[in-house]
Design a protein around this motif. Structure first.
Motif, short mmCIF file in Angstrom:
data_model
loop_
_atom_site.label_atom_id
_atom_site.label_comp_id
_atom_site.label_asym_id
_atom_site.label_seq_id
_atom_site.Cartn_x
_atom_site.Cartn_y
_atom_site.Cartn_z
N ALA A 83 106.90 -22.97 -55.34
CA ALA A 83 105.96 -22.42 -54.42
C ALA A 83 106.99 -22.73 -53.24
CB ALA A 83 105.04 -23.19 -54.32
N LEU A 84 107.06 -23.43 -52.35
CA LEU A 84 108.20 -23.95 -51.37
C LEU A 84 109.65 -22.29 -51.48
CD1 LEU A 84 108.07 -25.05 -48.62
CD2 LEU A 84 109.91 -26.22 -48.99
N GLY A 85 109.78 -22.43 -52.36
CA GLY A 85 111.11 -21.25 -52.33
C GLY A 85 110.44 -20.02 -52.27
N ALA A 86 109.25 -19.72 -53.26
CA ALA A 86 108.87 -18.17 -53.40
C ALA A 86 108.26 -18.10 -51.80
CB ALA A 86 107.46 -18.19 -54.71
N THR A 87 107.16 -18.90 -51.53
CA THR A 87 107.16 -19.02 -49.69
C THR A 87 108.05 -18.12 -48.97
OG1 THR A 87 105.39 -20.79 -50.13
CG2 THR A 87 105.33 -19.73 -48.11
N VAL A 88 109.28 -19.27 -48.29
CA VAL A 88 110.07 -19.05 -48.30
C VAL A 88 110.88 -17.15 -48.41
CG1 VAL A 88 111.97 -19.67 -47.03
CG2 VAL A 88 110.85 -21.08 -47.55
N ALA A 89 110.95 -17.05 -49.63
CA ALA A 89 111.21 -15.50 -49.54
C ALA A 89 110.28 -14.27 -50.08
CB ALA A 89 111.72 -15.45 -51.77
N THR A 93 111.67 -10.45 -49.00
CA THR A 93 112.15 -9.06 -50.02
C THR A 93 111.51 -7.32 -49.49
OG1 THR A 93 109.99 -9.81 -50.96
CG2 THR A 93 111.79 -10.36 -51.69
N ARG A 94 111.74 -6.92 -50.09
CA ARG A 94 111.44 -5.23 -49.16
C ARG A 94 109.97 -4.65 -50.61
NH1 ARG A 94 115.18 -2.19 -45.19
NH2 ARG A 94 115.99 -4.07 -44.36
N ARG A 95 111.16 -4.88 -51.83
CA ARG A 95 110.39 -4.22 -52.83
C ARG A 95 108.72 -5.05 -52.99
NH1 ARG A 95 113.90 -4.01 -57.24
NH2 ARG A 95 111.72 -3.40 -58.54
N SER A 96 107.36 -3.79 -53.53
CA SER A 96 106.29 -4.73 -53.44
C SER A 96 106.06 -5.35 -55.08
CB SER A 96 105.11 -3.54 -53.12
OG SER A 96 105.48 -2.22 -53.98
N LYS A 99 107.65 -8.62 -54.41
CA LYS A 99 106.44 -9.63 -53.44
C LYS A 99 105.46 -9.95 -54.62
CE LYS A 99 107.60 -7.92 -48.86
NZ LYS A 99 107.04 -7.93 -47.27
N LYS A 100 104.55 -8.98 -55.36
CA LYS A 100 104.87 -9.74 -56.07
C LYS A 100 104.43 -10.48 -57.32
CE LYS A 100 101.04 -5.94 -56.41
NZ LYS A 100 100.42 -4.53 -57.02
N GLU A 101 105.15 -10.23 -57.79
CA GLU A 101 105.61 -12.01 -58.06
C GLU A 101 106.16 -12.69 -58.03
OE1 GLU A 101 107.08 -11.75 -61.57
OE2 GLU A 101 105.93 -9.88 -61.46
#
Length: 140
Positions: A83-89, A93-96, A99-101
């Protein structure tokens, strides 16, 4: 028309009252027959000497304790890192679709790491302490 019977009088049809009594007498025998093995076998199971100490020394108890520890500490750790890694990433990220992933990974990490793993730990602990024979003496 219906005839009313005074409160102190006996019913006109005594077959109705005796049929209820017959039904009660017929049902007592099977009930006692069903309770007899319960009474006999519960007494012998309760008389066994401390099955918990034998279970706690087995390899199965050690394996259950190890799995319990992995669920208890590994679940929130892995879920929190994801969760922390995804929140930071997410902001980088530019592609939508990515971002959804990342939002999906973040939500799943929080769900499984913060909610399901601790709840699963409590459920496993309840099962081991209350359902497994001798589990209470092991201190899961």
């Amino acid at each position: 028309m219906c005839a009313q019977v005074p409160s102190g009088a006996t019913p006109a049809n005594t077959d109705e009252s005796t049929s209820v009594i017959r039904i009660i007498h017929r049902s007592i025998g099977p009930i006692l027959l069903a309770l007899l093995p319960l009474i006999l076998f519960v007494g012998t199971a309760a008389a066994q000497s401390d099955p918990g100490s034998a279970f706690c020394d087995s390899n199965m108890a050690d394996t259950i304790q190890n799995i319990f520890t992995i669920i208890q500490f590994g679940g929130p750790l892995i879920g929190g890192v994801l969760a922390l890694g995804a929140t930071v990433a997410i902001p980088f990220t530019r592609r939508s679709d990515w971002k959804k992933e990342m939002k999906s990974v973040r939500n799943q990490g929080l769900l499984w790491g913060v909610i399901v793993a601790p709840l699963g730990t409590e459920i496993v602990q309840f099962i081991l302490n209350n359902i497994v024979v001798g589990g209470t003496s092991c201190g899961f």
